[in-house]
Scaffold this active site. Structure first.
Site, short mmCIF file in Angstrom:
data_model
loop_
_atom_site.label_atom_id
_atom_site.label_comp_id
_atom_site.label_asym_id
_atom_site.label_seq_id
_atom_site.Cartn_x
_atom_site.Cartn_y
_atom_site.Cartn_z
N CYS A 172 0.85 -1.20 0.00
CA CYS A 172 0.00 0.00 0.00
C CYS A 172 0.88 1.24 0.00
O CYS A 172 0.75 2.13 0.84
CB CYS A 172 -0.94 0.00 1.19
SG CYS A 172 -1.72 -1.60 1.55
N GLY A 176 4.09 7.36 -1.63
CA GLY A 176 5.53 7.14 -1.67
C GLY A 176 6.36 7.77 -0.59
O GLY A 176 7.58 7.64 -0.60
N LYS A 188 6.65 7.03 2.63
CA LYS A 188 7.32 6.03 3.46
C LYS A 188 8.30 5.21 2.62
O LYS A 188 9.35 4.78 3.13
CB LYS A 188 6.28 5.14 4.13
CG LYS A 188 5.35 5.90 5.08
CD LYS A 188 4.33 4.99 5.72
CE LYS A 188 3.39 5.76 6.66
NZ LYS A 188 2.49 6.68 5.94
N ASP A 205 1.18 -1.23 -4.73
CA ASP A 205 -0.11 -0.59 -4.48
C ASP A 205 -1.13 -1.16 -5.46
O ASP A 205 -0.80 -1.46 -6.62
CB ASP A 205 -0.05 0.93 -4.64
CG ASP A 205 -1.13 1.63 -3.84
OD1 ASP A 205 -0.83 2.17 -2.76
OD2 ASP A 205 -2.30 1.60 -4.28
N ASP A 264 -2.53 -6.38 -5.75
CA ASP A 264 -3.35 -6.45 -4.55
C ASP A 264 -2.57 -7.16 -3.45
O ASP A 264 -2.16 -8.31 -3.61
CB ASP A 264 -4.64 -7.21 -4.87
CG ASP A 264 -5.67 -7.12 -3.75
OD1 ASP A 264 -5.30 -6.83 -2.60
OD2 ASP A 264 -6.86 -7.37 -4.03
N ASP A 306 1.04 -0.37 5.46
CA ASP A 306 0.36 0.90 5.71
C ASP A 306 -1.06 0.73 5.20
O ASP A 306 -1.40 1.14 4.10
CB ASP A 306 1.10 2.02 5.00
CG ASP A 306 0.57 3.40 5.37
OD1 ASP A 306 -0.22 3.49 6.33
OD2 ASP A 306 0.95 4.38 4.71
N CYS A 333 -3.45 5.32 9.50
CA CYS A 333 -3.62 6.71 9.89
C CYS A 333 -5.03 6.88 10.47
O CYS A 333 -5.75 7.82 10.16
CB CYS A 333 -3.38 7.67 8.72
SG CYS A 333 -4.34 7.31 7.24
#
Length: 441
Positions: free
Chosen positions: A259, A263, A265, A281, A307, A326, A379
């Site tokens: 994921c 970009g 991270k 991603d 995926d 993430d 997040c």
């Protein structure tokens, strides 16, 4: 020649985006569409584009309150475009300002300029001027409703009260403040103090809010940042900057950033170690900025559309030493940056997203070598996406253990798990969750 379009035009464009938001469209896409349409009818100065975005974001942050005010001011609901014009104007008038008469006049002018709202310009004028006359009483009455007081959906408020009984009000209040612009200094190119000096020489005031994090006193275009094009610095929230150091990649290791878009991270991991990194991603559109960031920083990685729940479509069969998950989430920890999210999410999304997060963890765990580490991150500030997902995973995987996490935030070392949004002189970050899992041999 003025570097701004007429205020009435800016208000109209912000209202077009807010109208789309109220119809269920994400605010960034709605703003892009409104600004693109404006460009087709005549050049819109960059300063006006910024003003339109600011007004639309402010209306989104205060949407609960302005909707309650509108309900008190209007005998019946106005048409969507007029309602959006009213919402944008009210959001600018909630706090007393010197230019409030100008706001009213220009909002009315915006209504007069469009055939579908022109007949109701008098109505808009009357409601806005009534609000100015009765502002204190109307605000007090509106704020009796928690949705208007906190500017979040009722279910969201209730969920936060359950998950964070001591902090829910602070979390809601933080979401209604505009976010700072935070930079990540590339330590391969120089030190944080040295970059602070470069900012000062460029006339940009900043304060350190993390190991590599600098908060600017005011936001600027990225090309105004010293060394931007050379990869000396990136834009990334201080809380998001914790992910790469917590995973702590080493030179020569195989690392998966699942994921990965957009970009931030990915590039941080590569700044910390010369590793063999795969940036994955499911959405190709989210990989475009990954490639752009890699190119700007002069980094290399394998960028793959795929995926995370179906590794057979992209994995080469070689195990990874470290994996960053993430995970897709409600983004409830970053609503100060994306104020539309709170109005677009539904309570049912919590169950859908937590199930997807669990599927990703289960699918990627076999790709990790024994002794390897996986950092689960969101997040989000909702426990069902965080502690609940991790607890369920640990209960069903005997070979998984959770390791303690700590990081330096501001001027102190802190244990890390659920990071709530906060803004002080020494720390300023969005809401994140981190859990480090180790695969037992």
């Amino acid at each position: 020649m003025s570097d701004r379009a007429p205020l009435s035009r800016e208000i109209a464009l912000a209202a077009a985006a807010v109208e789309a938001l109220k119809a269920g469209r994400a605010l960034p896409a709605a703003l892009d569409a409104a600004l693109a349409a404006a460009e087709r009818s005549g050049r819109l100065p960059e300063a006006s584009r910024a003003a339109v975005r600011d007004m639309a974001h402010e209306a989104a942050r205060r949407l609960g309150l302005v909707d309650a005010l509108a309900a008190a001011l209007n005998r019946r609901p106005p048409a969507p475009r007029l309602a959006a014009l009213q919402a944008v104007a009210l959001s600018q008038l909630v706090e007393p300002i010197r230019a409030e008469a100008v706001i009213v006049d220009q909002a009315v002018e915006a209504a007069r300029a469009a055939p579908d709202t022109a007949p109701a310009a008098g109505f808009l004028n009357a409601t806005l001027r009534r609000f100015l006359r009765e502002r204190e009483g109307l605000l007090a009455a509106a704020r009796e409703d928690p949705v208007a007081r906190w500017n979040h959906p009722r279910w969201w408020i209730e969920q936060l009260r359950r998950d964070h009984p001591a902090d829910w009000q602070a979390v809601l209040a933080a979401a209604d403040r505009p976010p700072p612009m935070v930079l990540r200094v590339n330590l391969r190119h120089g030190s944080v103090p040295a970059y602070l000096d470069r900012l000062e020489r460029a006339g940009l005031a900043a304060a350190r809010v993390g190991e590599q994090a600098l908060r600017l006193e005011r936001a600027v275009p990225v090309d105004a940042l010293p060394g931007w094009s050379d990869g000396d610095v990136s834009v990334q929230d201080a809380g998001a900057q914790l992910a790469a150091p917590l995973l702590a990649p080493r030179d020569g290791e195989r690392v998966l950033d699942a994921c990965a878009g957009p970009g931030g991270k990915t590039t941080h991991l590569l700044e910390l170690a010369d590793c063999e990194l795969t940036a994955l991603d499911v959405d190709e559109s989210r990989l475009a900025p990954v490639r752009e960031n890699l190119a700007r920083l002069g980094q290399r990685a394998r960028v793959v559309e795929g995926d995370a729940r179906r590794p057979e479509g992209w994995w080469d069969g070689r195990p990874f030493d470290r994996i960053l998950v993430d995970a897709p989430c409600t983004a409830s920890g970053i609503v100060r940056r994306h104020p539309d999210i709170r109005w677009l999410r539904r309570r049912r999304d919590l169950a859908t997203l937590s199930a997807r997060q669990s599927e990703i963890l289960a699918a990627l765990w076999p790709l990790l070598r024994p002794g390897g580490k996986l950092l689960y991150a969101t997040c989000s500030v909702f426990a069902v996406e965080n502690e609940s997902v991790v607890a369920s995973f640990l209960a069903s995987h005997a070979d998984a253990g959770r390791l303690p996490l700590a990081a330096r935030i501001g001027d102190a070392d802190e244990a890390i798990a659920q990071l709530l949004p906060v803004s002080t002189s020494l720390r300023d970050h969005d809401g994140f969750f981190y859990a480090l899992l180790e695969k037992r041999s």
